[in-house]
Motif scaffolding. Structure first.
Motif, PDB file in Angstrom:
ATOM      1  N   VAL A   1       0.809  -1.160   0.195  1.00 12.69           N
ATOM      2  CA  VAL A   1      -0.044  -0.025  -0.055  1.00 12.69           C
ATOM      3  C   VAL A   1       0.779   1.416   0.010  1.00 12.69           C
ATOM      4  N   ALA A   2       1.911   1.107   0.779  1.00 15.64           N
ATOM      5  CA  ALA A   2       2.947   2.284   0.910  1.00 15.64           C
ATOM      6  C   ALA A   2       3.554   2.738  -0.567  1.00 15.64           C
ATOM      7  N   GLU A   3       3.726   1.655  -1.445  1.00 12.91           N
ATOM      8  CA  GLU A   3       4.220   1.817  -2.634  1.00 12.91           C
ATOM      9  C   GLU A   3       3.561   2.359  -3.671  1.00 12.91           C
ATOM     10  N   ALA A   4       2.306   1.836  -3.496  1.00 11.27           N
ATOM     11  CA  ALA A   4       1.126   2.319  -4.312  1.00 11.27           C
ATOM     12  C   ALA A   4       0.752   3.996  -4.042  1.00 11.27           C
ATOM     13  N   MET A   5       0.892   4.115  -2.885  1.00 10.98           N
ATOM     14  CA  MET A   5       0.813   5.482  -2.547  1.00 10.98           C
ATOM     15  C   MET A   5       1.786   6.532  -2.827  1.00 10.98           C
ATOM     16  N   GLY A   6       2.891   5.947  -2.837  1.00 19.43           N
ATOM     17  CA  GLY A   6       4.233   6.585  -3.328  1.00 19.43           C
ATOM     18  C   GLY A   6       4.207   7.040  -4.585  1.00 19.43           C
ATOM     19  N   ASP A   7       3.222   6.692  -5.735  1.00 14.98           N
ATOM     20  CA  ASP A   7       3.146   7.005  -6.870  1.00 14.98           C
ATOM     21  C   ASP A   7       2.090   8.272  -7.057  1.00 14.98           C
ATOM     22  N   GLY A   8       1.520   8.617  -5.760  1.00 14.59           N
ATOM     23  CA  GLY A   8       0.634   9.609  -5.911  1.00 14.59           C
ATOM     24  C   GLY A   8      -0.655   9.041  -5.150  1.00 14.59           C
ATOM     25  N   LEU A   9      -1.440   9.951  -4.443  1.00 15.46           N
ATOM     26  CA  LEU A   9      -2.535   9.357  -3.706  1.00 15.46           C
ATOM     27  C   LEU A   9      -3.821   9.730  -4.779  1.00 15.46           C
ATOM     28  N   SER A  10      -4.462   8.669  -5.009  1.00 16.52           N
ATOM     29  CA  SER A  10      -5.745   8.652  -5.784  1.00 16.52           C
ATOM     30  C   SER A  10      -6.718   9.110  -5.041  1.00 16.52           C
ATOM     31  N   ALA A  11      -7.839   9.424  -5.565  1.00 10.18           N
ATOM     32  CA  ALA A  11      -9.078   9.759  -4.789  1.00 10.18           C
ATOM     33  C   ALA A  11      -9.518   8.158  -4.098  1.00 10.18           C
ATOM     34  N   GLY A  12      -9.581   7.318  -4.437  1.00 10.05           N
ATOM     35  CA  GLY A  12      -9.790   5.980  -4.076  1.00 10.05           C
ATOM     36  C   GLY A  12      -9.084   5.682  -2.942  1.00 10.05           C
TER      37      GLY A  12
END
Length: 479
Positions: A191-202
């Motif tokens: 999850v941290a890796e995914a958020m590292g690419d920018g925080l989406s609305a979802g």
């Protein structure tokens, strides 16, 4: 990694799980006071054995189960506090339940089952593991809240806790589902890796829902509404347990989720944590002022203290997390000591008394108990040189170091409001016209616990080298 290596890393959970299962069978075949005493002391021994097992790979063995469970210094620090508070909750319960005819072996077993859930919570590195631990802890807690079946207040407390807890679990589960859907994984690292690419609305909505569900577990504003009613209605030993061990587990879990899973989106979660911290401090201070019931006042005190602890988390630094862990250690000592003092509040017939007014004149009838009450209340208020002052200083210093000086300033100002109702209790004890005296003390164990906790609060600065090192090591393992 061999099977034996894996088992060593979950040794505390295995010890408690096997022991709780065996003691449940003992409770079924050996009812009565003798069976209760055997089960209680066996449960305390199991908690001690679980704590000792943390000296091995369970204390710093790393991740297992595909990264879902992690044994690190952070979890070890939290588990030691959880096991200590759980053991105290078992030890102090015997005399309270004996008079009400509620000596049932299920009580220490439920504490053990809740401790297993809390152990899993603080070691969780995956949302699935998090939810398993949280629900195991919560299911045992619902039963504990309504343990005094003949008391209508206890039944009401259990029902309120269950209904609101189920709602919070649903909110948390929905947030976890959103994070999984938009990141493609349930692991904190993923999850941290995914958020590292920018925080989406979802992901933003998932973050908010997860923090809302966790806020219920730590009784932070605005999800605090269950706390005063449950604390007042539950049996006092259960209230002492709720105010200590689950609070540590929930705050440690929240810290791991925020730092490990949501770290890259710092600006998003930091705003939420700051709001919860300030709201909890202010509401906990203001709402407690006119409370006539000591347990209800301590419920708002716990909300207030959660707010101060969250200031350390809001800093988002290793120093802030270390300050939070030190705060939890000191908070446990203050809370356990305060509730054991409350357990001594019994009229001449042995019935529990919970009104603050009944403390009037305690300094003359029970000077030792009055002095202990004063120590814990002064410490909770953050009055130097007691150890409670150091706890607040650490989190404020961490906030200033992270550039959150306005947050620290507001927290310091709000702590003055909270000091009012703590000092009101001391004023009642020492200066009001004497009320009817309490029953004489009969438990050397209770007084031993009170004395030990008071000694830590008064001479706790001698522990600072050890506490600072342990807290720093725990925080460093998250970064």
């Amino acid at each position: 990694m061999t099977l034996w290596d894996t088992l060593l890393r979950i040794a505390p959970e295995l010890i408690l799980a096997i022991g709780a299962t065996d003691l449940l069978l003992v409770a079924a075949f050996r009812p009565g006071a003798a069976g209760y005493r055997f089960i209680s002391w066996s449960a305390v021994a199991l908690l001690g054995l679980a704590a000792l097992s943390l000296l091995g790979p369970a204390g710093n063995g790393g991740a297992i189960f595909g990264g879902q469970f992690i044994a690190d210094p952070f979890a070890t620090f939290a588990k030691l506090l959880i096991y200590f508070a759980s053991a105290i909750a078992i030890i102090i319960a015997g005399r309270h339940f004996e008079r009400d005819g509620q000596l049932r072996g299920e009580y220490p077993v439920l504490i053990l089952l809740s401790a297993i859930g809390m152990s899993i919570m603080v070691s969780a590195a995956d949302f699935l593991m998090l939810y398993i631990g949280l629900e195991l802890q919560s299911l045992a807690a619902y039963v504990l809240a309504s343990f005094a079946r003949k008391d209508g207040r206890s039944a009401e407390a259990g029902l309120k806790y269950f209904v609101l807890g189920a709602l919070a679990s649903g909110i948390l589960l929905y947030g976890m589902s959103l994070l999984y859907g938009f990141s493609g994984t349930t692991s904190f690292a993923g999850v941290a890796e995914a958020m590292g690419d920018g925080l989406s609305a979802g992901e933003m909505f998932g973050l908010v829902f997860v923090l809302a569900g966790l806020a219920f577990k730590i009784s932070a504003v605005p999800f605090h509404m269950w706390t005063p009613d449950v604390y007042e209605g539950a049996p006092t030993p259960v209230t002492a347990f709720f105010a200590s061990a689950p609070k540590v587990a929930a705050l440690a879990l929240t810290t791991r989720v925020v730092i490990s899973a949501m770290g890259p989106s710092g600006s998003a979660w930091q705003q939420i944590i700051i709001f919860m911290a300030l709201a909890s401090i202010v509401l906990g201070a203001v709402a407690a002022i006119n409370q006539p019931n000591i347990k209800r006042l301590l419920a708002y005190s716990s909300i207030n203290n959660v707010g101060f602890a969250l200031i350390g988390l809001a800093a988002g630094t290793a120093e802030g997390v270390a300050a939070l862990m030190s705060y939890l250690f000191i908070y446990i000592m203050m809370t356990v000591g305060s509730f054991v003092c409350v357990l001594q509040m019994k009229d001449k017939d042995g019935n529990p008394v919970e009104t603050i007014a009944s403390l009037a004149g305690l300094s003359r009838s029970r000077p030792g108990l009055a002095a202990a009450f004063a120590i814990f209340m002064f410490s909770l208020a953050g009055i130097p040189p007691l150890f409670g002052f150091w706890a607040k200083f650490l989190v404020f210093d961490a906030a200033v170091g992270a550039g959150l000086t306005p947050l620290a300033a507001i927290g310091i100002a709000a702590s003055v409001i909270g000091a009012f109702y703590y000092l009101k209790i001391i004023k009642t004890i020492y200066f009001d016209a004497p009320a009817e005296g309490f029953a004489p003390a009969r438990s050397a164990i209770d007084y031993g616990i009170i004395t030990a906790c008071a000694a830590v609060i008064v001479f706790g600065y001698l522990l600072n080298p050890w506490l600072g090192q342990a807290s720093a090591a725990a925080a460093a393992s998250l970064f």
